[in-house]
Motif scaffolding. Sequence first.
Motif, PDB file in Angstrom:
ATOM      1  N   ILE A  55       0.873  -1.176   0.000  1.00 57.87           N
ATOM      2  CA  ILE A  55       0.000   0.000   0.000  1.00 57.87           C
ATOM      3  C   ILE A  55       0.912   1.228   0.000  1.00 57.87           C
ATOM      4  N   ASP A 349      -7.993  10.931   0.882  1.00 60.06           N
ATOM      5  CA  ASP A 349      -7.007   9.849   0.816  1.00 60.06           C
ATOM      6  C   ASP A 349      -5.572  10.373   0.922  1.00 60.06           C
ATOM      7  N   PRO A 352      -3.358   6.603   2.886  1.00 59.72           N
ATOM      8  CA  PRO A 352      -4.222   5.510   2.407  1.00 59.72           C
ATOM      9  C   PRO A 352      -4.708   4.600   3.534  1.00 59.72           C
ATOM     10  N   SER A 355      -7.574   2.131   2.558  1.00 62.02           N
ATOM     11  CA  SER A 355      -7.060   1.024   1.734  1.00 62.02           C
ATOM     12  C   SER A 355      -6.446  -0.055   2.616  1.00 62.02           C
ATOM     13  N   HIS A 359      -7.926  -3.923   3.142  1.00 64.14           N
ATOM     14  CA  HIS A 359      -7.036  -5.043   2.861  1.00 64.14           C
ATOM     15  C   HIS A 359      -6.916  -5.950   4.083  1.00 64.14           C
TER      16      HIS A 359
END
Length: 584
Positions: A55, A349, A352, A355, A359
């Motif tokens: 990421i 964002d 992140p 994200s 995940h």
Amino acid sequence: MPVVAAESSFPPFDRQFLSSDRDFTVIGTGALGGKALGLAFIKRIIAEQCPPGQIPGLTIRIPRLTVVQTDAFAQFMDHNRLWDVVREEPPDDRLAHAFQRADLPPLIVGDLRAIVQEMHTPLAVRSSSLLEDALRHPFAGTYATKMIANNQPDTDHRFQRLAEAIKYVWASTFFRDARSYLRAIGRACDDERMAVIIQEVVGRRHGNRFYPAVSGVIRTHNFYPMPPARPEDGVVSLALGLGKTIVDGGVVWTYSPAYPALPPPYGSARELLENTQTEFWAVNMGPPPAYDPINEAEYLVTGSLADAEADGTLRLLASTYDGESDRLVLGTGRHGPRALTFAPVLELDEIPLNSAVRHLMTVCREALASDVEIEFAVTFDPERRGPADFGFLQLRPTLVSGERIEVPDHVLADPAALVSSDRVLGNGARDDLTDIVYVRPDTFEPKHTRAIAAELEALSRALVEAGRHCVLIGFGRWGSSDPWLGIPVTWPQIAAARVIVEATRPDMHVTPSQGSHFFHNMTSFGVLYFTVHHAGPGRIHWDALAALPLVGEGPLVRHVRAPAPLAVRVDGRTGRGTIAPGGR
């Protein structure tokens, strides 16, 4: 928790703590305990599924730690004859002082001194018991975590503070809440053994405060989804500073990872501003506090949003209220009151974070083959030099019942129902409860919540000793650390409850809490949790409750008993549920 590896396979502590490439080590022999095993498991998962660069702009890791295994605890107890003290069940303060006066096992002293010789930044000393984080009875929040500044100028003082913190965590194994919890699940104190995790605190130093920019709790199942979010989309609670705000049931920002920009359920920006987090927890790096080794928060301080803005941590986390337009503007680029919405991170964002959340939800749910709860902390350079640091702190499995229960419209609207709600946590049916303990609406005032907690604890203890369980009804947020938001009970204080009802009032209207230790224990026990808003559509039939046979009452709480078992029905798919008189 899945098997990670034989416990003997973990490398022994390396006295070059910081320079060693071993970031998960053990001291002594015995077992790691549930919390440490969970971290060992997720360490392998992170290495396989979250490598550097996975990421961009964020690194996921387990903060460096060592585990003092359970044999050291057993030696400490035996050598100092503390089992005799424990069996007397003294008050928590007397018990803690007895542990502080005891001597550490000599075999671990050298390694502990090596830690503080190497480290000059804050350390978290955390419980990791044999029974903790078991799937059915997780003990979440029952045992202590003590954070220490570890910044005294000489090794002797730093070692003494570390030793005091370890003894405090060991003592918490037998505090009143832990004993109550053990009794509630049919276990004895002699069954428990405690390992201790010594771990770097995730954060940065800002003057006399050390704290992470963001702490969070992820749940892969959301019991209170706001459309269009679904239960399986999960939910995240975020707070500025240390995670104590979240696990204690304080004011946090809650959002769905599937819809990070979805506005919260407030009628206006002004209402949101009135319900934002205004204080945060940090480790005190300034002048030493008053010496109090049996105080879990001895080295913690609170800061304001103004403090966080001066530290540079608020820029990526806050929005600014524009009074003329009654709206929030992302960021802190203009003058005005600040609201912790985390919008620059979640909507723009800039880091992140979401994200990483999505995940990890996928990876951990698949690895454990169950829904999970994750605790984490994130820190970043205010100047954005280098990636943000995501510290993975804890992983627990959670239970979500798959039983299919129907609560159709006519059942929800039944005027004979004692309680009905379209916002219920859990899933299932119960027909084994006759006892109801409820906070009296005629005498309730927010200023009385601590006294209410004391009355409830006495009633719950009597029910547990009699082998009975109950429906528990009260106002505000159960388990809140803020007595003005709800009733500040710990889970062991209400261990007799198997159905809990949280009612709002015009003078106590808070959003339901998720992600705290209290809620994890509750869901793991399979407790059904009703939320009833004072303006509907659900309701509590107070007159019908008052008409039930009285068992006992105090100035603030009543205990009644139904003549037949109550019919409790909760549909976890729709979040609807009822509590009706028996035979219906």
